[in-house]
Design an enzyme around this catalytic site. Structure first.
Site, PDB file in Angstrom:
ATOM      1  CE  LYS A 206      24.461 -20.575   8.580  1.00 21.57           C
ATOM      2  NZ  LYS A 206      24.193 -19.694   7.803  1.00 21.57           N
ATOM      3  CE  LYS A 259      24.569 -24.041   6.388  1.00 19.15           C
ATOM      4  NZ  LYS A 259      24.288 -22.661   5.768  1.00 19.15           N
TER       5      LYS A 259
HETATM    6  C1  PBG Z   1      24.570 -17.831   4.759  1.00 19.53           C
HETATM    7  C2  PBG Z   1      24.922 -19.320   4.479  1.00 19.53           C
HETATM    8  C3  PBG Z   1      26.195 -20.006   4.573  1.00 19.53           C
HETATM    9  C4  PBG Z   1      25.722 -21.544   4.317  1.00 19.53           C
HETATM   10  C5  PBG Z   1      24.243 -21.300   3.800  1.00 19.53           C
HETATM   11  N1  PBG Z   1      23.739 -20.174   4.064  1.00 19.53           N
HETATM   12  C6  PBG Z   1      27.502 -19.628   5.159  1.00 19.53           C
HETATM   13  C7  PBG Z   1      27.679 -19.418   6.582  1.00 19.53           C
HETATM   14  O1  PBG Z   1      26.785 -19.152   7.466  1.00 19.53           O
HETATM   15  O2  PBG Z   1      28.961 -19.007   6.684  1.00 19.53           O
HETATM   16  C8  PBG Z   1      26.711 -22.452   4.314  1.00 19.53           C
HETATM   17  C9  PBG Z   1      26.348 -23.560   2.981  1.00 19.53           C
HETATM   18  C10 PBG Z   1      27.546 -24.439   2.878  1.00 19.53           C
HETATM   19  O3  PBG Z   1      28.552 -24.314   3.331  1.00 19.53           O
HETATM   20  O4  PBG Z   1      27.180 -25.240   1.985  1.00 19.53           O
HETATM   21  N2  PBG Z   1      24.637 -17.327   6.026  1.00 19.53           N
END
Ligand code: PBG
Length: 333
Positions: A206, A259
């Site tokens: 991520k 992601k």
């Molecule tokens: C929680 C989380 C996030 C997203 C999914 N789970 C936000 C982040 O890390 O700031 C982002 C999902 C999206 O932008 O569609 N940590």
């Protein structure tokens, strides 16, 4: 000399420079592109609704989001009707995000048995939908970071137990799958120890991405200070992403996730080539919002741009995709 000799390109060699040898006119790649039927037969990647998961936001009040309908907010009370509609359209899975009424330093709403996600899970119980939950503290902490703070840095090891506790409470409320998205080291191991039987979809790679903007609006989870670069991956790195995947495999993850999706297709491809676990991709809020905004201005056709994007994600190697287009895709397919 004419193209019919088949020696046409080779001939230029005699003029003193090397040229690639084409098998044209024996080979004509356009032959299979001529009709819809032929293109269908030759198609390598297909979109199937079975491979898509719809994110759902659940908060104290339902809140429509006309520009980004995929990021609308449901209440526990309105969720049932929304889920019925998804089921009727043939959607097979959802991932739940909760926006609690109150936030605190630790994010205790995340593991509250009566918390928003836990109530939502009980509401959705018995439907023919795979119930996945996002396991993270950022929506529940007053400071908006994904773990507990020690001064102004996120304390990795102190966060692990809270994540495991959150995952357990989701499963007790009816989650089929948990998906930790916090990016703490060791979180998959901590959850695996707590939940030996539950599938874990690890947000393995991520990235610290600008494309989460619309999500943070919808989930009210923007960090109150600083950013997430101290724990999320540097967008410049792919080898490090593979090391994250390796760790998650070793810690007991069942699915690896990359992601965002579109700016990281090379990472998806690299993970596909290296690992045999199912691979997921998160087509994040910013990817969806860009196309929606451009379509609203008439710059492009939303349906075509969305289907092309989702096809690209599958082509790069994703087995399934979390996407805000899932519901609309059900209508398009
Ligand atoms: C929680 C989380 C996030 C997203 C999914 N789970 C936000 C982040 O890390 O700031 C982002 C999902 C999206 O932008 O569609 N940590």
């Amino acid at each position: 000399m004419s193209p019919q000799d088949g020696l046409w390109l080779r001939a230029t060699k005699s003029e003193g420079y090397a040229v690639p040898v084409s098998t044209f006119p024996v080979t004509r790649l356009r032959r299979l592109r001529r009709t819809t039927g032929l293109r269908r037969l030759a198609r390598e990647t297909r979109l199937d609704l079975d491979d898509f998961v719809m994110p759902l936001f659940i908060g104290p009040e339902p809140l429509a989001n006309p520009e980004l309908p995929g990021l609308a907010r449901h209440s526990v009370e309105t969720l049932g009707a929304a889920a019925d509609e998804l089921e009727r359209l043939g959607v097979k899975g959802v991932i739940l995000f909760g926006i609690p009424e109150e936030k605190d330093e630790e994010g205790s709403g995340a593991w509250d048995d009566d918390g928003v996600v836990q109530r939502a899970l009980r509401e959705l119980h018995g439907r023919d939908l795979v119930l996945m939950t996002d396991v993270c503290l950022c929506e529940y902490t007053s400071h908006g970071h994904c773990g507990v703070l020690d001064g102004d840095h996120v304390d990795n090891d102190a966060t692990l137990e809270l994540l495991a506790r959150t995952a357990r409470s989701h499963v007790e409320a009816g989650a089929d799958v948990v998906a930790p998205s916090d990016m703490m080291d060791g979180r998959v191991a901590a959850i695996r120890e707590e939940l030996p039987e539950t599938p874990i979809v690890a947000y393995s790679a991520k990235y610290a991405s600008a494309f989460y903007g619309p999500f943070r609006e919808a989930a009210e989870s923007a960090p109150a200070f600083g950013d997430r670069r101290g724990y999320q991956l540097d967008p410049a790195n792919v080898r490090e992403a593979l090391r994250e995947c390796e760790q998650d495999v070793a810690e007991g993850a069942d699915v690896l996730m990359i992601k965002p999706a579109l700016p990281y297709l090379d990472v998806l491809r690299a993970a596909r080539e290296r690992f045999d676990l199912p691979l997921a991709a998160y087509n994040v809020s910013g990817e969806y919002a860009m196309v929606k905004a451009a379509a609203a201005k008439g710059f492009l056709d939303e349906r075509l741009a969305a289907m092309e994007s989702l096809t690209a994600i599958k082509r790069a190697g994703a087995d399934f995709v979390i996407s805000y287009w899932t519901k609309e895709l059900a209508g398009w397919l």
